[in-house]
Design a protein around this motif. Structure first.
Motif, PDB file in Angstrom:
ATOM      1  N   ASN A 170      34.467  38.282  49.069  1.00 34.90           N
ATOM      2  CA  ASN A 170      34.732  39.645  48.713  1.00 34.90           C
ATOM      3  C   ASN A 170      36.272  39.829  48.973  1.00 34.90           C
ATOM      4  O   ASN A 170      36.858  40.829  48.815  1.00 34.90           O
ATOM      5  CB  ASN A 170      34.239  40.700  49.528  1.00 34.90           C
ATOM      6  N   GLU A 171      37.086  38.858  48.550  1.00 37.09           N
ATOM      7  CA  GLU A 171      38.675  38.954  48.758  1.00 37.09           C
ATOM      8  C   GLU A 171      38.975  38.914  47.073  1.00 37.09           C
ATOM      9  O   GLU A 171      38.600  38.160  46.127  1.00 37.09           O
ATOM     10  CB  GLU A 171      39.189  37.457  49.312  1.00 37.09           C
ATOM     11  N   ILE A 172      39.893  39.455  46.903  1.00 42.40           N
ATOM     12  CA  ILE A 172      40.497  39.661  45.517  1.00 42.40           C
ATOM     13  C   ILE A 172      41.035  38.258  44.994  1.00 42.40           C
ATOM     14  O   ILE A 172      42.228  38.049  45.841  1.00 42.40           O
ATOM     15  CB  ILE A 172      41.289  40.823  45.210  1.00 42.40           C
ATOM     16  N   VAL A 173      40.907  37.775  44.242  1.00 40.90           N
ATOM     17  CA  VAL A 173      41.488  36.409  43.965  1.00 40.90           C
ATOM     18  C   VAL A 173      42.162  36.484  42.650  1.00 40.90           C
ATOM     19  O   VAL A 173      42.913  35.512  41.874  1.00 40.90           O
ATOM     20  CB  VAL A 173      40.611  35.274  43.940  1.00 40.90           C
ATOM     21  N   ALA A 174      41.948  37.368  41.826  1.00 41.30           N
ATOM     22  CA  ALA A 174      42.609  37.824  40.431  1.00 41.30           C
ATOM     23  C   ALA A 174      42.491  39.264  40.155  1.00 41.30           C
ATOM     24  O   ALA A 174      41.686  39.824  40.592  1.00 41.30           O
ATOM     25  CB  ALA A 174      41.932  36.824  39.416  1.00 41.30           C
ATOM     26  N   TYR A 175      43.500  39.738  39.227  1.00 46.96           N
ATOM     27  CA  TYR A 175      43.677  41.046  38.897  1.00 46.96           C
ATOM     28  C   TYR A 175      44.418  41.190  37.778  1.00 46.96           C
ATOM     29  O   TYR A 175      44.929  40.374  37.260  1.00 46.96           O
ATOM     30  CB  TYR A 175      44.026  42.071  40.128  1.00 46.96           C
ATOM     31  N   GLY A 176      44.116  42.189  37.066  1.00 47.98           N
ATOM     32  CA  GLY A 176      44.900  42.701  36.056  1.00 47.98           C
ATOM     33  C   GLY A 176      45.104  44.267  35.896  1.00 47.98           C
ATOM     34  O   GLY A 176      44.354  44.885  36.590  1.00 47.98           O
ATOM     35  N   HIS A 191      45.195  34.065  42.011  1.00 47.88           N
ATOM     36  CA  HIS A 191      45.861  33.231  43.068  1.00 47.88           C
ATOM     37  C   HIS A 191      45.754  31.930  42.642  1.00 47.88           C
ATOM     38  O   HIS A 191      44.888  31.300  42.282  1.00 47.88           O
ATOM     39  CB  HIS A 191      44.853  33.695  44.319  1.00 47.88           C
ATOM     40  N   PRO A 192      46.784  31.154  43.222  1.00 43.89           N
ATOM     41  CA  PRO A 192      47.025  29.746  42.967  1.00 43.89           C
ATOM     42  C   PRO A 192      45.782  28.780  43.127  1.00 43.89           C
ATOM     43  O   PRO A 192      45.494  27.789  42.355  1.00 43.89           O
ATOM     44  CB  PRO A 192      48.243  29.208  43.707  1.00 43.89           C
ATOM     45  N   GLU A 193      45.006  29.224  44.205  1.00 45.67           N
ATOM     46  CA  GLU A 193      43.932  28.478  44.557  1.00 45.67           C
ATOM     47  C   GLU A 193      42.593  28.670  43.637  1.00 45.67           C
ATOM     48  O   GLU A 193      41.705  27.966  43.703  1.00 45.67           O
ATOM     49  CB  GLU A 193      43.552  28.688  45.761  1.00 45.67           C
ATOM     50  N   TYR A 194      42.703  29.506  42.640  1.00 51.97           N
ATOM     51  CA  TYR A 194      41.582  29.886  41.827  1.00 51.97           C
ATOM     52  C   TYR A 194      42.122  29.649  40.260  1.00 51.97           C
ATOM     53  O   TYR A 194      41.373  30.279  39.581  1.00 51.97           O
ATOM     54  CB  TYR A 194      41.343  31.436  42.216  1.00 51.97           C
ATOM     55  N   ARG A 195      43.299  29.134  40.207  1.00 52.79           N
ATOM     56  CA  ARG A 195      43.795  28.848  38.874  1.00 52.79           C
ATOM     57  C   ARG A 195      42.978  27.999  37.908  1.00 52.79           C
ATOM     58  O   ARG A 195      42.091  27.143  38.616  1.00 52.79           O
ATOM     59  CB  ARG A 195      45.149  28.687  38.640  1.00 52.79           C
ATOM     60  N   ALA A 196      42.880  27.867  36.550  1.00 52.60           N
ATOM     61  CA  ALA A 196      42.287  26.942  35.787  1.00 52.60           C
ATOM     62  C   ALA A 196      40.801  27.027  35.971  1.00 52.60           C
ATOM     63  O   ALA A 196      40.111  26.135  35.688  1.00 52.60           O
ATOM     64  CB  ALA A 196      42.621  25.494  35.996  1.00 52.60           C
ATOM     65  N   ARG A 197      40.268  28.582  36.144  1.00 44.30           N
ATOM     66  CA  ARG A 197      38.635  28.790  36.130  1.00 44.30           C
ATOM     67  C   ARG A 197      38.483  29.603  35.155  1.00 44.30           C
ATOM     68  O   ARG A 197      37.335  30.241  35.204  1.00 44.30           O
ATOM     69  CB  ARG A 197      38.450  29.083  37.585  1.00 44.30           C
ATOM     70  N   GLN A 234      36.627  38.997  42.503  1.00 41.59           N
ATOM     71  CA  GLN A 234      36.508  38.779  43.924  1.00 41.59           C
ATOM     72  C   GLN A 234      35.867  37.328  43.990  1.00 41.59           C
ATOM     73  O   GLN A 234      34.991  36.877  43.371  1.00 41.59           O
ATOM     74  CB  GLN A 234      35.710  39.792  44.743  1.00 41.59           C
ATOM     75  N   ASN A 235      36.335  36.576  45.342  1.00 39.53           N
ATOM     76  CA  ASN A 235      35.515  35.474  45.527  1.00 39.53           C
ATOM     77  C   ASN A 235      34.315  35.719  46.214  1.00 39.53           C
ATOM     78  O   ASN A 235      33.750  37.192  46.542  1.00 39.53           O
ATOM     79  CB  ASN A 235      36.333  34.492  46.367  1.00 39.53           C
ATOM     80  N   ASP A 236      33.576  35.003  46.963  1.00 36.83           N
ATOM     81  CA  ASP A 236      32.297  35.208  47.673  1.00 36.83           C
ATOM     82  C   ASP A 236      32.586  35.878  48.852  1.00 36.83           C
ATOM     83  O   ASP A 236      31.588  36.541  49.528  1.00 36.83           O
ATOM     84  CB  ASP A 236      31.458  33.599  47.928  1.00 36.83           C
TER      85      ASP A 236
END
Length: 95
Positions: free
Chosen positions: A16-22, A42-48, A12-14
């Motif tokens: 509390n939205e889910i930005v990645a999952y498996g 989520h595309p905005e959170y890739r490469a992290r 989750q981001n700050d």
């Protein structure tokens, strides 16, 4: 005790939205084998490093299971980033 039939890993981001999952689960065709079905970022959170973190959590979890045998993952043949990640964790290509 873990329920080995289905596992989720969420980031989750700050806000509390889910930005990645498996999603992972036991591999029904092979006893004591497990399957990483989906990793999405989520595309905005890739490469992290979120995909790697999720895959590491699955690996850590499945290694704790008694009689663990194999871990499988699936990706599209043109998903170079996923293929690179899986190879970095010593996954073999099965075709």
């Amino acid at each position: 005790m873990w329920d080995t039939s289905l596992r989720f890993c969420l980031i989750q981001n700050d806000e509390n939205e889910i930005v990645a999952y498996g999603i992972g689960h036991n591999y029904y065709e092979k006893r004591n084998s497990y399957y990483v079905n989906t990793i999405y970022v989520h595309p905005e959170y890739r490469a992290r490093g979120f995909s790697k973190a999720i895959l590491n959590e699955f690996i850590k979890h499945f290694l704790t299971l008694e009689n663990f045998n194999e871990l499988y993952a699936v990706t599209q043949p043109n998903n170079n980033r996923a293929i690179e990640l899986l190879r970095s964790k010593s996954f073999n290509y099965l075709g």
